[in-house]
Write a protein that holds these residues in place. Sequence first.
Motif, short mmCIF file in Angstrom:
data_model
loop_
_atom_site.label_atom_id
_atom_site.label_comp_id
_atom_site.label_asym_id
_atom_site.label_seq_id
_atom_site.Cartn_x
_atom_site.Cartn_y
_atom_site.Cartn_z
N LYS A 122 39.72 39.24 35.81
CA LYS A 122 38.61 39.95 36.43
C LYS A 122 37.82 40.85 35.48
O LYS A 122 36.83 41.45 35.90
CB LYS A 122 39.13 40.80 37.60
CG LYS A 122 39.72 39.96 38.72
CD LYS A 122 38.68 39.00 39.27
CE LYS A 122 39.26 38.04 40.28
NZ LYS A 122 38.26 37.08 40.80
N TYR A 123 38.21 40.97 34.25
CA TYR A 123 37.47 41.81 33.31
C TYR A 123 37.10 41.00 32.08
O TYR A 123 37.88 40.15 31.63
CB TYR A 123 38.31 43.03 32.90
CG TYR A 123 38.59 43.97 34.05
CD1 TYR A 123 37.64 44.89 34.47
CD2 TYR A 123 39.81 43.95 34.72
CE1 TYR A 123 37.89 45.77 35.52
CE2 TYR A 123 40.07 44.80 35.77
CZ TYR A 123 39.11 45.71 36.17
OH TYR A 123 39.35 46.56 37.22
N LEU A 193 35.42 43.13 44.87
CA LEU A 193 35.54 44.19 43.87
C LEU A 193 34.20 44.89 43.66
O LEU A 193 34.16 46.13 43.52
CB LEU A 193 36.04 43.59 42.55
CG LEU A 193 37.45 42.98 42.56
CD1 LEU A 193 37.76 42.37 41.20
CD2 LEU A 193 38.50 44.03 42.91
N ARG A 197 33.17 48.87 44.11
CA ARG A 197 32.50 49.71 43.10
C ARG A 197 31.25 50.37 43.70
O ARG A 197 30.94 51.52 43.38
CB ARG A 197 32.14 48.85 41.90
CG ARG A 197 33.32 48.31 41.13
CD ARG A 197 32.90 47.62 39.83
NE ARG A 197 34.03 47.06 39.12
CZ ARG A 197 34.41 45.79 39.17
NH1 ARG A 197 33.70 44.94 39.91
NH2 ARG A 197 35.46 45.36 38.49
N GLU A 203 38.19 51.92 38.97
CA GLU A 203 38.91 50.69 38.63
C GLU A 203 40.38 50.76 39.00
O GLU A 203 40.96 49.78 39.48
CB GLU A 203 38.75 50.40 37.13
CG GLU A 203 37.31 50.17 36.70
CD GLU A 203 36.65 49.02 37.42
OE1 GLU A 203 37.33 48.03 37.73
OE2 GLU A 203 35.43 49.11 37.69
N TYR A 204 41.01 51.92 38.80
CA TYR A 204 42.42 52.05 39.15
C TYR A 204 42.63 51.90 40.66
O TYR A 204 43.59 51.29 41.13
CB TYR A 204 42.98 53.38 38.67
CG TYR A 204 43.08 53.49 37.17
CD1 TYR A 204 44.09 52.83 36.48
CD2 TYR A 204 42.16 54.23 36.44
CE1 TYR A 204 44.19 52.91 35.09
CE2 TYR A 204 42.24 54.32 35.06
CZ TYR A 204 43.26 53.65 34.39
OH TYR A 204 43.35 53.74 33.02
N LEU A 206 40.63 50.24 42.67
CA LEU A 206 40.39 48.85 43.02
C LEU A 206 41.63 47.99 42.81
O LEU A 206 41.97 47.15 43.65
CB LEU A 206 39.23 48.30 42.18
CG LEU A 206 37.82 48.73 42.56
CD1 LEU A 206 36.81 48.18 41.56
CD2 LEU A 206 37.46 48.29 43.96
#
Length: 303
Positions: A122-123, A193, A197, A203-204, A206
């Motif tokens: 995902k990143y 996701l 946001r 992010e943590y 999520l």
Amino acid sequence: MSTTASRPAAPVRLGDARVRTGRPGEPRTRLVPTILLLLGAVYCITPVAWIAVAATKGPSELFTTFSFWPSFHGGFTYNITSLIEFRDGVFLRWALNSLIYAGAGSVLSVAVSVLAGFALAKYRFPGRETIFVTILAGVLVPQIALAVPQYLLIAKLGLVNSYWSVLLPSIISPYGIYLARVYAMAAVSDDLLEAGRIDGAGEYRLVRSVGLPLMLPCMVTLLLLQFVAIWNNFLLPYIMIADDTRFPMTVGLYTMLNQGTSQPALYSLVVMGVFLSVLPLIALFLLLQRYWRLDLVSGGLKG
């Protein structure tokens, strides 16, 4: 001009081949896979069944009679009592060590695998594909080829003959990371996701509130696979551990088997030990079967 009366249609019988449904070769095509699956099941179950039966036989019956019928002459009670009393209960120590190695190692391995797989899926960051290809290469390398290099690294750290010498190599699982990445790509939606946001989630959060709940079937599957792998691991603790009080059951029972050449009565105790070592795995499968997914992708989409 004469006309002939039309004959009444003949009654259709249920057994008539002309009204049968299905393709002509369908029963035969189903029969062959069923037979193959039954043969595979028998092949896998037979050793476990023999261990369960052999555990009921005492030292005098183990090699004199070979049958799949259990003994009712007190062999089971004698074996389990003698095994627990062997060397002041060292088998119970081995069982505890196996639980520590498999329990702690599988939990840590799942944590690392899920987080790494989620990040790779995902990143986007520099070197992501290189890391993933390296992980795939790690999947192809057999564990036996890594045993000696792992021993040399652990020796450099001064951790040989400690619990960490078995735990540390068990934490990183290339196959677990690969599996987690594939599952995260299928189960965790990018739109979900992005919506988090937009709502202001970091992010943590999520990962904690969106990613991990959706990856629960994957986590349970990895936990089960890694627990079984560490529980049954023999080579790594055999190389790393010299103190027999830190042996897992696999290595401990192997040492008992070697002693059986001079003490044949130990063979029945080894069989009982193997039987007891299988029970926790069966219990774990039964406990986690509701989460078990043979097809991770379809399981993630259904969850």
